[in-house]
Design an enzyme around this catalytic site. Structure first.
Site, short mmCIF file in Angstrom:
data_model
loop_
_atom_site.label_atom_id
_atom_site.label_comp_id
_atom_site.label_asym_id
_atom_site.label_seq_id
_atom_site.Cartn_x
_atom_site.Cartn_y
_atom_site.Cartn_z
N CYS A 111 -7.72 34.99 7.90
CA CYS A 111 -8.36 33.72 7.56
C CYS A 111 -9.03 33.25 8.84
CB CYS A 111 -7.37 32.68 7.05
SG CYS A 111 -8.16 31.10 6.65
N CYS A 116 -4.85 30.66 6.12
CA CYS A 116 -4.50 30.86 4.71
C CYS A 116 -3.80 32.21 4.54
CB CYS A 116 -5.76 30.80 3.85
SG CYS A 116 -6.54 29.18 3.83
#
Length: 219
Positions: A111, A116
């Site tokens: 990410c 994430c």
């Protein structure tokens, strides 16, 4: 080759502070001192994500995909639904995509804007996954970064970097190691490592594997 879906995060994207761990410990101590947090409850939560909700769930998904062609097809077609079949779902895993390593393709997840990560199948993200150097360099020079993890990808194999977003989480389906023909899913799952499902590692044949943990070595 890189895959960069549009990000629409609502949280801070700045680099993680070098003293992040110290800050977390300070906040935890403060909350405990004020009797706002039960340290035993915190320990139980961390243990749940690291050892139960964590990479063991992803390992079970991978092992089933290796063992059941029909499940593999469903997993690659609609990972969210297939993973949910096994009871693994929830926050940070609402929209999953599984990318498969093959003889010609090696996949990695990242990410680039924050951290994430597919918590329901991989548990808590490792510190290096959240660190700015990994997030920036894995896109620009994936082979060099993988080499630092001890993984050399042949030039004949394409490297694909998949950039997670606020909506989508990725998981790598590693290649099944040689020498496991006829093994059951229950026998296969302990071979699967967290790093192999991120793409920064591969799974050694069972003759080379030693007992360890899911962070980088098989159980």
């Amino acid at each position: 080759m890189s895959k960069h879906p549009d990000h629409s995060h609502s949280h801070d994207h700045g680099p993680l502070p070098d003293d992040l761990e110290l800050r977390v410990e300070s906040i935890e101590s403060l909350l405990v001192d004020k009797n706002l947090v039960d340290p035993a409850a915190l320990d139980a939560l961390v243990d749940t994500y690291q050892n139960h909700i964590g990479p063991r769930n992803g390992a079970a998904v991978v092992a089933r995909a290796w063992s059941e062609p029909a499940f593999l097809a469903r997993l690659l077609d609609d990972a969210t639904a297939a993973i949910s079949e096994m009871g693994f779902s929830g926050g940070q895993g609402e929209d999953m995509i599984v990318v498969e390593n093959t003889d010609g393709i090696h996949n990695i997840i990242v990410c680039t804007l924050c951290s994430c990560y597919p918590w329901p199948v991989l548990g808590l993200p490792p510190a290096w996954y959240k660190a700015a150097p990994y997030r920036a360099r894995i896109v620009r020079e994936p082979r060099a970064v993988l080499a630092e993890f001890g993984l050399t990808v042949p030039e004949t194999k394409e490297v694909r970097v998949w950039d997670s977003s606020a909506e989508i989480r990725y998981m790598v389906l590693p290649q099944r190691p040689a020498g496991t023909e006829g093994w059951t899913a229950e026998q296969l799952a302990p071979l699967v490592t967290r790093d192999s499902m991120i793409g920064t590692g591969i799974i050694s044949p069972p003759a080379q594997a030693e007992r360890g943990d899911l962070n980088g070595a098989p159980l």
